[in-house]
Write an enzyme that holds these catalytic residues in place. Structure first.
Site, PDB file in Angstrom:
ATOM      1  N   CYS A   1       1.526   0.869  12.143  1.00  0.00           N
ATOM      2  CA  CYS A   1       1.984   0.329  11.049  1.00  0.00           C
ATOM      3  C   CYS A   1       3.677   0.342  11.022  1.00  0.00           C
ATOM      4  O   CYS A   1       4.199  -0.994  10.816  1.00  0.00           O
ATOM      5  CB  CYS A   1       1.670   1.132   9.871  1.00  0.00           C
TER       6      CYS A   1
ATOM      7  N   GLY B   1       0.718  -1.109   0.018  1.00  0.00           N
ATOM      8  CA  GLY B   1       0.119  -0.038  -0.013  1.00  0.00           C
ATOM      9  C   GLY B   1       0.592   1.197   0.020  1.00  0.00           C
ATOM     10  O   GLY B   1       0.510   2.049  -0.597  1.00  0.00           O
ATOM     11  N   THR B   2       2.017   1.258   0.843  1.00  0.00           N
ATOM     12  CA  THR B   2       2.827   2.314   0.848  1.00  0.00           C
ATOM     13  C   THR B   2       3.231   2.774  -0.692  1.00  0.00           C
ATOM     14  O   THR B   2       3.259   3.965  -0.921  1.00  0.00           O
ATOM     15  CB  THR B   2       3.897   2.165   1.730  1.00  0.00           C
TER      16      THR B   2
ATOM     17  N   THR C   1      11.249  -7.344 -11.860  1.00  0.00           N
ATOM     18  CA  THR C   1      10.378  -8.756 -11.887  1.00  0.00           C
ATOM     19  C   THR C   1       9.352  -8.965 -10.805  1.00  0.00           C
ATOM     20  O   THR C   1       9.616  -8.546  -9.707  1.00  0.00           O
ATOM     21  CB  THR C   1      11.494  -9.783 -11.690  1.00  0.00           C
TER      22      THR C   1
ATOM     23  N   SER D   1      -3.904  -3.297  -0.429  1.00  0.00           N
ATOM     24  CA  SER D   1      -2.626  -3.939   0.174  1.00  0.00           C
ATOM     25  C   SER D   1      -3.233  -5.418   0.453  1.00  0.00           C
ATOM     26  O   SER D   1      -4.166  -5.624   1.017  1.00  0.00           O
ATOM     27  CB  SER D   1      -2.205  -3.145   1.542  1.00  0.00           C
ATOM     28  N   ALA D   2      -2.211  -6.467   0.116  1.00  0.00           N
ATOM     29  CA  ALA D   2      -2.608  -7.590   0.515  1.00  0.00           C
ATOM     30  C   ALA D   2      -2.637  -8.327   1.574  1.00  0.00           C
ATOM     31  O   ALA D   2      -3.499  -8.921   2.320  1.00  0.00           O
ATOM     32  CB  ALA D   2      -1.489  -8.509  -0.312  1.00  0.00           C
ATOM     33  N   HIS D   3      -1.692  -7.660   2.495  1.00  0.00           N
ATOM     34  CA  HIS D   3      -1.874  -8.309   4.082  1.00  0.00           C
ATOM     35  C   HIS D   3      -2.932  -7.662   4.911  1.00  0.00           C
ATOM     36  O   HIS D   3      -3.021  -8.127   6.007  1.00  0.00           O
ATOM     37  CB  HIS D   3      -0.287  -7.838   4.655  1.00  0.00           C
TER      38      HIS D   3
ATOM     39  N   GLN E   1      -7.756  -0.221   4.119  1.00  0.00           N
ATOM     40  CA  GLN E   1      -8.490  -0.600   5.310  1.00  0.00           C
ATOM     41  C   GLN E   1      -9.769  -1.165   4.711  1.00  0.00           C
ATOM     42  O   GLN E   1     -10.450  -1.845   5.499  1.00  0.00           O
ATOM     43  CB  GLN E   1      -8.457   0.294   6.302  1.00  0.00           C
TER      44      GLN E   1
END
Ligand code: PLP
Length: 364
Positions: A311, A71-72, A225, A187-189, A167
């Protein structure tokens, strides 16, 4: 000894088992997604499959999604890459927006929701091309922002709208087009996927300059990559999160039950209680009880929560979000409890019991 309880899902969500399995399988893949041989083509197919799933989560087309390191990076790419001279961002944005570029702040009210009229007059007061950045839900309070209204105002003034949906995605329905967002971060996490992987969805009509150059990957928008196992995990997490949106009502019930039990104590204030909020988030202050003391005492009792935004910290600094909402000393007394797919009612009981013991010790 009871097992520890994790209640810090706005910092990161435990990985869903199916994500870990898919990532383990992806680690066995050999090819570089840019290679033309069969190994490369197989890897490419897995990346594109994941892209489709992430796009579906936010109502974008697959071709609009650029994978990033999280996300950052996506927020930095949006603010830098959109190439607008002015950037108007709400005062409660994540630091990855606030510190990505020089910004003008749009205030929020005591309820933690942006002042749309302030946004309108800031846009009207200066004709330079602008980008507005407004998160869909705040990471500390869970307050949901009027993104569709902000996008309409932005567009009336010829500005673009970027929405940080980190979020919100997977917790409330997110549709980039219905919201009118021109760019959107995920963001994935925060969805049960891996850390270090995210995406910026960019509507087809928006030109975007790359921040990381030196390869043609991601249609020239993000060189390097691709992180194949993480992207595969992100895709699975996005699909599962979209399919599990119905479970969020049960989290709201757990969260509301927790709040009802802490609000019994005199002076406790739940932040953004007057605003629409994410179902999983509660941020509340207890008079005279320092955030850090609460976080440490709860940790000793086996319960993980955070003090405001955690975070990147480890250190507890006064929250810019709570201050923007007008909180004074209360900002130093706030903790955030954030639930996820692994949460259950026994966790709420454990939290409330430990927190009440802490209150009783202070009173003694
Ligand atoms: N935006 C918001 C609202 C967040 O809460 C966070 C992380 O907490 C980020 C962006 C950054 O995302 P990442 O951890 O993937 O870099």
């Amino acid at each position: 000894m009871l097992p520890p309880v994790y209640m810090d899902c706005n910092a990161t969500v435990p990985m869903r088992p199916a994500v870990a399995e898919a990532m383990a399988a992806a680690l066995e893949l050999v090819g570089n997604p840019s290679s033309v041989h069969r190994f490369g083509r197989l890897a490419r197919a897995r990346v594109e499959e994941a892209r489709g799933k992430v796009a579906a989560l936010v109502g974008a087309d697959a071709g609009e999604v650029t994978f990033t390191s999280g996300g950052t990076e996506a927020n930095n790419l949006a603010l830098a890459g959109a190439g607008r001279e002015r950037r108007l961002v709400s005062a409660i944005e994540h630091v990855s927006v606030l510190q990505a570029a020089a910004c003008e702040l749009v205030p929020v009210g005591a309820d933690g929701v942006i002042h749309l009229e302030a946004l309108r007059s800031l846009l009207a007061g200066d004709p330079r091309p602008a980008l507005v950045s407004l998160m869909l839900a705040n990471n500390e309070t869970g307050a949901i922002q009027p993104v569709a209204e902000a996008a309409a105002i932005a567009h009336e003034h010829g500005a673009l709208l970027h929405c940080d949906a980190v979020q919100a995605a997977g917790r409330i329905p997110v549709d980039m087009r219905r919201l009118g967002a021109d760019l959107m971060t995920v963001s994935a996490h925060k969805l049960g996927g891996p850390q270090g992987c995210g995406a910026l969805a960019v509507a087809a009509h928006v030109p975007l300059a790359a921040m990381i150059r030196g390869g043609g990957q991601e249609r020239g928008r993000r060189a390097g990559t691709e992180n194949l196992p993480a992207i595969v995990g992100f895709g699975v997490a996005a699909e599962l999160a979209a399919g599990a949106l119905g479970e969020q009502a049960a989290l709201a019930t757990l969260r509301n039950g927790l709040e009802a039990r802490v609000l019994v104590h005199r002076g406790v204030r739940v932040f953004a209680a007057a605003a629409p909020r994410l179902p999983n988030t509660s941020c509340f202050a207890t008079p005279g009880l320092e955030s850090a003391t609460q976080v440490m005492a709860l940790d000793l009792a086996g319960i993980a929560v955070s003090a405001g935004s955690a975070c990147s910290s480890g250190k507890v600094a006064a929250s810019h979000v709570l201050r923007a909402m007008g909180a004074g000393a209360e900002a130093g007394w706030a903790i955030r409890v954030s639930l996820g797919w692994q949460s259950e009612s026994s966790h709420i009981d454990r939290f409330v019991e430990a927190w009440q013991r802490l209150l009783a010790r202070r009173a003694a």
